[in-house]
Design a protein around this motif. Structure first.
Motif, PDB file in Angstrom:
ATOM      1  N   HIS A 170      -2.049  47.092  54.997  1.00 61.62           N
ATOM      2  CA  HIS A 170      -2.895  46.478  55.370  1.00 61.62           C
ATOM      3  C   HIS A 170      -2.505  46.481  57.558  1.00 61.62           C
ATOM      4  O   HIS A 170      -3.309  45.508  58.209  1.00 61.62           O
ATOM      5  CB  HIS A 170      -2.410  45.143  55.342  1.00 61.62           C
ATOM      6  N   ARG A 171      -2.013  46.929  57.775  1.00 61.63           N
ATOM      7  CA  ARG A 171      -1.800  46.535  59.185  1.00 61.63           C
ATOM      8  C   ARG A 171      -2.009  48.141  59.985  1.00 61.63           C
ATOM      9  O   ARG A 171      -2.468  49.640  59.515  1.00 61.63           O
ATOM     10  CB  ARG A 171      -0.312  46.713  59.776  1.00 61.63           C
ATOM     11  N   THR A 172      -2.047  48.097  61.220  1.00 64.97           N
ATOM     12  CA  THR A 172      -3.213  49.457  62.126  1.00 64.97           C
ATOM     13  C   THR A 172      -2.014  49.917  62.370  1.00 64.97           C
ATOM     14  O   THR A 172      -2.364  51.190  62.366  1.00 64.97           O
ATOM     15  CB  THR A 172      -4.053  48.295  62.781  1.00 64.97           C
ATOM     16  N   SER A 173      -0.870  49.691  62.951  1.00 66.36           N
ATOM     17  CA  SER A 173       0.506  51.034  62.628  1.00 66.36           C
ATOM     18  C   SER A 173       0.839  51.300  62.186  1.00 66.36           C
ATOM     19  O   SER A 173       1.202  50.389  60.689  1.00 66.36           O
ATOM     20  CB  SER A 173       0.953  50.013  64.171  1.00 66.36           C
ATOM     21  N   ALA A 174       1.649  52.363  61.834  1.00 69.38           N
ATOM     22  CA  ALA A 174       2.691  52.789  60.978  1.00 69.38           C
ATOM     23  C   ALA A 174       3.776  52.537  60.615  1.00 69.38           C
ATOM     24  O   ALA A 174       4.329  51.162  61.306  1.00 69.38           O
ATOM     25  CB  ALA A 174       3.207  54.254  61.108  1.00 69.38           C
ATOM     26  N   HIS A 175       4.287  52.014  59.659  1.00 70.25           N
ATOM     27  CA  HIS A 175       4.878  51.405  58.920  1.00 70.25           C
ATOM     28  C   HIS A 175       5.386  52.180  57.849  1.00 70.25           C
ATOM     29  O   HIS A 175       5.749  52.634  57.262  1.00 70.25           O
ATOM     30  CB  HIS A 175       4.895  49.555  58.424  1.00 70.25           C
TER      31      HIS A 175
END
Length: 138
Positions: free
Chosen positions: A122-127
């Motif tokens: 759900h975050r826009t950046s890579a995780h």
């Protein structure tokens, strides 16, 4: 018998990634052929979903629906410590869930023909997301 293990998923950012292959690999390690599989994601801004696996537009439509339901930068949210997608990611995760239970049959997840298991970032950046798999059976 109970078997527990985990794996990580590197996400490119917002969107869903199939993880049933990783789950079935853990099932093969366990030697369990019949039972239950509990899948759990250890994060508050990612979730798990059981979803149609035939048409990727279904997952794209779900993403568009979530963007409407919990939009980034909504002034309603005060928790923005990590950016405008921070609180919307938490809301999305709470609405969709962090665990799934799936039956095991023949040493594989006993899914319907059109079902797949997905990690939903759900975050826009890579995780990098940690997923635990707990298997109970024989």
């Amino acid at each position: 018998m109970i078997f527990q293990t985990c794996f990580t998923v590197d996400t490119p950012g917002r969107g869903s990634l199939p993880i049933v292959r990783q789950i079935n690999a853990r099932l093969a390690e366990s030697g369990i052929s019949t039972g239950m599989c509990l899948i759990f994601v250890h994060h508050t801004s990612a979730s798990l979903m059981l979803c149609e696996n035939a048409d990727p537009e279904v997952r794209s439509d779900l993403e568009r629906f979530m963007q409407r339901l919990a939009p980034d930068g909504d002034p309603l949210f005060h928790h923005v410590d990590e950016g405008p997608d921070d609180m919307p990611a938490h809301v999305r995760s709470m609405l969709t869930g962090n665990a799934l239970t799936v039956p095991v049959s023949g040493g594989h997840c006993d899914l319907g023909v059109w079902q797949g298991v997905y990690l939903w970032e759900h975050r826009t950046s890579a995780h990098r997301r940690k997923v635990s798999v707990t298997l109970c059976g024989e």
